[in-house]
Every structure is written in structure tokens, then in C-alpha cells.
Write a protein that holds these residues in place. Structure first.
Motif, PDB file in Angstrom:
ATOM      1  N   HIS A   1      33.229 -27.208 -46.301  1.00  0.00           N
ATOM      2  CA  HIS A   1      34.673 -27.492 -46.258  1.00  0.00           C
ATOM      3  C   HIS A   1      35.435 -26.294 -45.688  1.00  0.00           C
ATOM      4  O   HIS A   1      36.399 -26.472 -44.928  1.00  0.00           O
ATOM      5  CB  HIS A   1      35.210 -27.837 -47.647  1.00  0.00           C
ATOM      6  CG  HIS A   1      35.003 -29.260 -48.042  1.00  0.00           C
ATOM      7  ND1 HIS A   1      35.630 -30.313 -47.430  1.00  0.00           N
ATOM      8  CD2 HIS A   1      34.217 -29.808 -49.008  1.00  0.00           C
ATOM      9  CE1 HIS A   1      35.255 -31.447 -47.976  1.00  0.00           C
ATOM     10  NE2 HIS A   1      34.385 -31.164 -48.943  1.00  0.00           N
ATOM     11  N   MET A   2      35.020 -25.087 -46.037  1.00  0.00           N
ATOM     12  CA  MET A   2      35.688 -23.889 -45.520  1.00  0.00           C
ATOM     13  C   MET A   2      35.526 -23.791 -44.001  1.00  0.00           C
ATOM     14  O   MET A   2      36.487 -23.473 -43.293  1.00  0.00           O
ATOM     15  CB  MET A   2      35.138 -22.641 -46.211  1.00  0.00           C
ATOM     16  CG  MET A   2      35.533 -22.552 -47.674  1.00  0.00           C
ATOM     17  SD  MET A   2      34.684 -21.240 -48.561  1.00  0.00           S
ATOM     18  CE  MET A   2      35.419 -19.798 -47.817  1.00  0.00           C
ATOM     19  N   VAL A   3      34.336 -24.068 -43.498  1.00  0.00           N
ATOM     20  CA  VAL A   3      34.109 -24.044 -42.052  1.00  0.00           C
ATOM     21  C   VAL A   3      34.935 -25.146 -41.398  1.00  0.00           C
ATOM     22  O   VAL A   3      35.601 -24.921 -40.374  1.00  0.00           O
ATOM     23  CB  VAL A   3      32.611 -24.203 -41.714  1.00  0.00           C
ATOM     24  CG1 VAL A   3      32.401 -24.372 -40.216  1.00  0.00           C
ATOM     25  CG2 VAL A   3      31.816 -23.011 -42.242  1.00  0.00           C
ATOM     26  N   HIS A   4      34.925 -26.322 -41.987  1.00  0.00           N
ATOM     27  CA  HIS A   4      35.657 -27.464 -41.430  1.00  0.00           C
ATOM     28  C   HIS A   4      37.159 -27.178 -41.393  1.00  0.00           C
ATOM     29  O   HIS A   4      37.837 -27.467 -40.396  1.00  0.00           O
ATOM     30  CB  HIS A   4      35.363 -28.716 -42.269  1.00  0.00           C
ATOM     31  CG  HIS A   4      35.782 -29.986 -41.624  1.00  0.00           C
ATOM     32  ND1 HIS A   4      36.981 -30.591 -41.910  1.00  0.00           N
ATOM     33  CD2 HIS A   4      35.157 -30.764 -40.698  1.00  0.00           C
ATOM     34  CE1 HIS A   4      37.079 -31.703 -41.198  1.00  0.00           C
ATOM     35  NE2 HIS A   4      35.986 -31.832 -40.459  1.00  0.00           N
TER      36      HIS A   4
ATOM     37  N   ARG B   1      30.894 -35.574 -40.590  1.00  0.00           N
ATOM     38  CA  ARG B   1      29.860 -36.548 -40.959  1.00  0.00           C
ATOM     39  C   ARG B   1      28.869 -35.931 -41.955  1.00  0.00           C
ATOM     40  O   ARG B   1      28.438 -36.581 -42.907  1.00  0.00           O
ATOM     41  CB  ARG B   1      29.138 -37.059 -39.724  1.00  0.00           C
ATOM     42  CG  ARG B   1      29.942 -38.073 -38.935  1.00  0.00           C
ATOM     43  CD  ARG B   1      29.097 -38.769 -37.873  1.00  0.00           C
ATOM     44  NE  ARG B   1      28.922 -37.965 -36.686  1.00  0.00           N
ATOM     45  CZ  ARG B   1      29.800 -37.862 -35.694  1.00  0.00           C
ATOM     46  NH1 ARG B   1      30.936 -38.507 -35.758  1.00  0.00           N
ATOM     47  NH2 ARG B   1      29.539 -37.119 -34.643  1.00  0.00           N
ATOM     48  N   ALA B   2      28.511 -34.672 -41.724  1.00  0.00           N
ATOM     49  CA  ALA B   2      27.582 -33.987 -42.647  1.00  0.00           C
ATOM     50  C   ALA B   2      28.202 -33.900 -44.025  1.00  0.00           C
ATOM     51  O   ALA B   2      27.523 -34.138 -45.041  1.00  0.00           O
ATOM     52  CB  ALA B   2      27.231 -32.606 -42.119  1.00  0.00           C
ATOM     53  N   LEU B   3      29.488 -33.564 -44.086  1.00  0.00           N
ATOM     54  CA  LEU B   3      30.172 -33.504 -45.396  1.00  0.00           C
ATOM     55  C   LEU B   3      30.189 -34.856 -46.068  1.00  0.00           C
ATOM     56  O   LEU B   3      29.927 -34.961 -47.269  1.00  0.00           O
ATOM     57  CB  LEU B   3      31.600 -32.993 -45.197  1.00  0.00           C
ATOM     58  CG  LEU B   3      31.750 -31.487 -45.144  1.00  0.00           C
ATOM     59  CD1 LEU B   3      33.099 -31.090 -44.580  1.00  0.00           C
ATOM     60  CD2 LEU B   3      31.536 -30.894 -46.513  1.00  0.00           C
ATOM     61  N   ALA B   4      30.475 -35.890 -45.303  1.00  0.00           N
ATOM     62  CA  ALA B   4      30.517 -37.240 -45.874  1.00  0.00           C
ATOM     63  C   ALA B   4      29.161 -37.632 -46.439  1.00  0.00           C
ATOM     64  O   ALA B   4      29.073 -38.251 -47.502  1.00  0.00           O
ATOM     65  CB  ALA B   4      30.969 -38.248 -44.824  1.00  0.00           C
ATOM     66  N   SER B   5      28.078 -37.241 -45.769  1.00  0.00           N
ATOM     67  CA  SER B   5      26.742 -37.604 -46.261  1.00  0.00           C
ATOM     68  C   SER B   5      26.378 -36.826 -47.525  1.00  0.00           C
ATOM     69  O   SER B   5      25.631 -37.318 -48.361  1.00  0.00           O
ATOM     70  CB  SER B   5      25.688 -37.379 -45.169  1.00  0.00           C
ATOM     71  OG  SER B   5      25.473 -36.004 -44.960  1.00  0.00           O
ATOM     72  N   LEU B   6      26.917 -35.623 -47.689  1.00  0.00           N
ATOM     73  CA  LEU B   6      26.627 -34.820 -48.879  1.00  0.00           C
ATOM     74  C   LEU B   6      27.438 -35.263 -50.078  1.00  0.00           C
ATOM     75  O   LEU B   6      26.996 -35.106 -51.224  1.00  0.00           O
ATOM     76  CB  LEU B   6      26.914 -33.335 -48.613  1.00  0.00           C
ATOM     77  CG  LEU B   6      25.924 -32.634 -47.699  1.00  0.00           C
ATOM     78  CD1 LEU B   6      26.422 -31.243 -47.362  1.00  0.00           C
ATOM     79  CD2 LEU B   6      24.558 -32.559 -48.346  1.00  0.00           C
TER      80      LEU B   6
END
Length: 138
Positions: free
Chosen positions: A113-116, A131-136
Motif C-alpha cells: 500500500h505504501m508503494v502504491h 491487482r497484487a494487492l487485491a489478490s492478497l
């Protein structure tokens, strides 16, 4: 052993047993020892030694489990190739130390989230990170 004087050595012992089994091409026995090592990590005093053991155990679990694939591993590979030190500095510690616990998942998603939120990535990587965050989070 039930003696409290040696309980701090159990994580290292199982880590080394796991590595030995892995070297002998016994992945199931190796994974069992890595899992036992993970269960004893809380017995280590906090500090660089505990961090090193944790990263080694997490690596053992990753290499004896299902290979990591997907948007996050692709992103990390791209950041490494590009030398994106900001993204890597935030994400690699929780990624490499991830033992699969809820606490580890929270650490990793927080870093992502910090990188995003920094919005410093190229557009396609920013979208892949979403998308990676959503999958996690599922």
C-alpha cells in the motif's frame, strides 16, 4: 527437549535439518522441519540473528512449497531489473520474511500500500500492484 536453556536453539536446529533434507532431495521432510522452525521463531530474542533465521525459514518454506507466481513476483522481478530501490526497500523485508501468518500478510500488504500510494511506478506496474494487492486482501 523441554529444557528452557535450549529452546532458543530449536528454530536454528530445525532450519538446519530442513536444509539438510532439502539438499538430500527430501522436500516433504525438509518442509516439516521448516514448519517446526517457524513454530519456534518466537523463542529467539529480537535482533539481527532472529531476522536472519526468519528469512531463512521463510525461504525454505517458499522453496519446498508451491512456487510463487503472479503479479507480485513479476513486479519484484521488474523492480530488481530496473533497480527500483524505493519499492524494493519497502517490499522485500516483509516479502522475504513472510511465513504465511496473518501478521505477515498485514506487513506485506501495508508495504505494498505504501508503494502504491507513492505513485512513483510506471502506469502498468501501478495497475499490476493494484491487482497484487487485491489478490492478497481476499
Amino acid at each position: 527437549m523441554a529444557d528452557d536453556r535450549v529452546k532458543g536453539f530449536h528454530a536454528s536446529l530445525h532450519l538446519n535439518m530442513g536444509k539438510a533434507h532439502q539438499d538430500l532431495h527430501h522436500p516433504d521432510q525438509a518442509r516439516a522441519h521448516y514448519e517446526r522452525a517457524a513454530a519456534h521463531l518466537d523463542d529467539l530474542p529480537p535482533g539481527p540473528y532472529a531476522d536472519a533465521i526468519r528469512f531463512a525459514v521463510a525461504d525454505g518454506l517458499r522453496t519446498t512449497g508451491t512456487p510463487a507466481e503472479g503479479p507480485l513476483t513479476d513486479l519484484i522481478s521488474r523492480w530488481c531489473a530496473r533497480g527500483d530501490l524505493r519499492a524494493l526497500a519497502l517490499v522485500l523485508p516483509p516479502y522475504l520474511g513472510d511465513l504465511g501468518t496473518d501478521e505477515d500478510r498485514t506487513r506485506l500488504t501495508t508495504a505494498l500500500h505504501m508503494v502504491h500510494a507513492g505513485r512513483r511506478l510506471p502506469r502498468d506496474e501501478q495497475q499490476n500492484l493494484g491487482r497484487a494487492l487485491a489478490s492478497l486482501v481476499r
